[in-house]
Motif scaffolding. Structure first.
Motif, short mmCIF file in Angstrom:
data_model
loop_
_atom_site.label_atom_id
_atom_site.label_comp_id
_atom_site.label_asym_id
_atom_site.label_seq_id
_atom_site.Cartn_x
_atom_site.Cartn_y
_atom_site.Cartn_z
N VAL A 82 0.91 -1.30 0.12
CA VAL A 82 0.01 0.04 0.01
C VAL A 82 0.93 1.37 -0.10
CG1 VAL A 82 -1.61 1.41 1.07
CG2 VAL A 82 -2.02 -1.10 1.19
N TYR A 85 2.43 1.78 -3.43
CA TYR A 85 1.44 2.23 -4.41
C TYR A 85 0.75 3.59 -4.07
CZ TYR A 85 -3.50 2.26 -6.51
OH TYR A 85 -4.48 2.39 -7.17
N HIS A 101 -7.40 8.40 -2.26
CA HIS A 101 -6.95 7.10 -2.25
C HIS A 101 -6.53 6.79 -0.96
CE1 HIS A 101 -6.96 7.02 -6.80
NE2 HIS A 101 -6.34 5.90 -6.55
N PHE A 105 -8.08 3.47 1.79
CA PHE A 105 -7.06 2.47 2.26
C PHE A 105 -7.05 2.66 3.66
CE2 PHE A 105 -5.78 2.15 -2.20
CZ PHE A 105 -5.60 0.56 -2.35
N LYS A 155 -10.29 1.13 -5.94
CA LYS A 155 -8.94 1.51 -5.44
C LYS A 155 -8.19 0.23 -5.23
CE LYS A 155 -9.94 5.99 -5.85
NZ LYS A 155 -11.21 5.94 -6.25
N LEU A 159 -4.60 -1.33 -6.77
CA LEU A 159 -3.24 -1.72 -6.03
C LEU A 159 -2.96 -3.19 -6.65
CD1 LEU A 159 -2.23 -1.56 -2.47
CD2 LEU A 159 -2.83 -3.80 -3.16
#
Length: 378
Positions: A82, A85, A101, A105, A155, A159
């Motif tokens: 993550v 990304y 984003h 997450f 989203k 990833l």
């Protein structure tokens, strides 16, 4: 994209065994730290040191995470992927998009998957996560909308696509899992010309919001584009508004940046009545400069006025962005082409316009068929 690689120096091993990964204790600070060697993507040997850990275990985990990310290993921790990304997103998208984003997450994905390795996440895991997402509630205590859940899922899938493309992950488990959160709602909310007229009639003509809402409705510009307008962007003698920037508040700071897409940089031609109205509106400012913003009201006040005056007018409540849809609906009713509407709205491609407003065109198809019948029967 350059992927960093590493060659640990003894006694460090690429094997995930703590006895080969030393950590050290600082007697003065009473903290643990790690220190190790690696090679960057150019083959340069470098040393890395990170201190301030409360436990030896934390120092070792940080070192392992660092080396995993350098090696591009698909079995790295999900939280590390993550991070990679989001770092990549930050370089290629607008700050507001990046922060969106990051928040999605943080709120909905990391809490569920952070302890897993990226290549251990299966389609079954995704389906189970989707089931919990459908039962989750937002800030107002209501269930998440299908549109919002689809945004989260998009989203998440993005990833995995990133991991497949750059870090050797075999496949994207989101594609295998499918969509259990429901399809995005296709309905489009907008006002007819009659509804907008009822709404705008509830304003005093000297109210700056009167000019602002008329500008939004008769240009179709985004609210951020309206808020970013300066006097230098107005060519009222020729009836042109130049769109070349957008306004946003990010982390409490006012930000002026480039528009949403390259096609968003455009010229919007406006009718004579709107030119006259804007000239009158500008006179309210004392010695305005070219960089003086035309409309200086806060975004929230637009929303409040929209709600209050919708109630006064007795029309359905819509969002600020739906005024843009209302402009598109008006142009469709006036028989303008998809291409012209697309250019006026600043869409990246006419297909976006057609996809967004396809359901508003059926009546035009009926008119087309009727005209063909007329031609044939002549």
């Amino acid at each position: 994209m350059n992927i960093l690689s590493f060659t640990p120096m003894p006694p460090i091993s690429t094997e995930r065994n703590d006895k080969f990964m030393p950590a050290y204790y600082n007697e003065e600070s009473k903290k643990w730290y790690c220190k190790f060697y690696y090679k960057d993507w150019q083959g340069n040997r470098k040393q890395k040191k990170k201190s301030g850990f409360e436990r030896k275990k934390d120092a070792l985990e940080w070192e392992r995470s660092f080396l995993d990310k350098l090696s591009g290993s698909p079995d790295m921790a999900f939280s590390d992927m993550v991070e990679l990304y989001l770092e990549d997103k930050k370089k290629h998208v607008k700050l507001k998009t990046y922060l969106n984003h990051k928040d999605l997450f943080r709120l909905w994905i990391l809490p569920y998957f952070k302890d897993k390795a990226i290549n251990d996440i299966t389609a079954i895991d995704i389906r189970q996560w989707e089931a919990t997402l459908k039962e989750s509630t937002g800030k107002k205590g209501t269930l998440l909308s299908s549109s919002y859940m689809n945004n989260i899922l998009a989203k998440f899938s993005g990833l995995f696509n990133f991991a497949v493309r750059f870090y050797g992950l075999p496949s994207n488990p989101c594609k295998l899992a499918g969509n259990l959160v429901g399809k995005m709602q296709k309905s489009l909310n907008f006002w007819t010309k009659e509804e907008f007229d009822r709404f705008i009639s509830t304003f005093d003509k000297s109210d700056p919001f009167y000019a602002a809402f008329l500008t939004l409705y008769y240009t179709g510009m985004r609210i951020g584009e309206l808020q970013a307008l300066t006097l230098a962007d107005l060519d009222l003698e020729n009836g042109i508004i130049h769109i070349n920037k957008t306004y946003a508040i990010i982390s409490g700071q006012e930000i002026i940046t480039t528009p949403k897409t390259t096609k968003s940089v455009r010229e919007i031609y406006i009718p004579a009545f709107l030119c006259k109205l804007l000239k009158k509106h500008i006179k309210r400012y004392y010695k305005p400069q070219p960089d003086t913003r035309v409309f200086q009201m806060a975004r929230e006040t637009y929303r409040n006025r929209l709600v209050n005056h919708s109630e006064k007018a007795g029309v359905k409540r819509i969002r600020l962005h739906d005024i843009r849809h209302s402009h598109a609906s008006l142009l469709i009713d006036l028989n303008f082409s998809v291409l012209m509407i697309s250019e006026r709205l600043g869409h990246e491609d006419p297909s976006i316009t057609l996809k967004t407003y396809a359901h508003l065109f059926p009546t035009k198809q009926n008119e087309l068929v009727e005209r063909l019948d007329e031609i044939f029967n002549k």
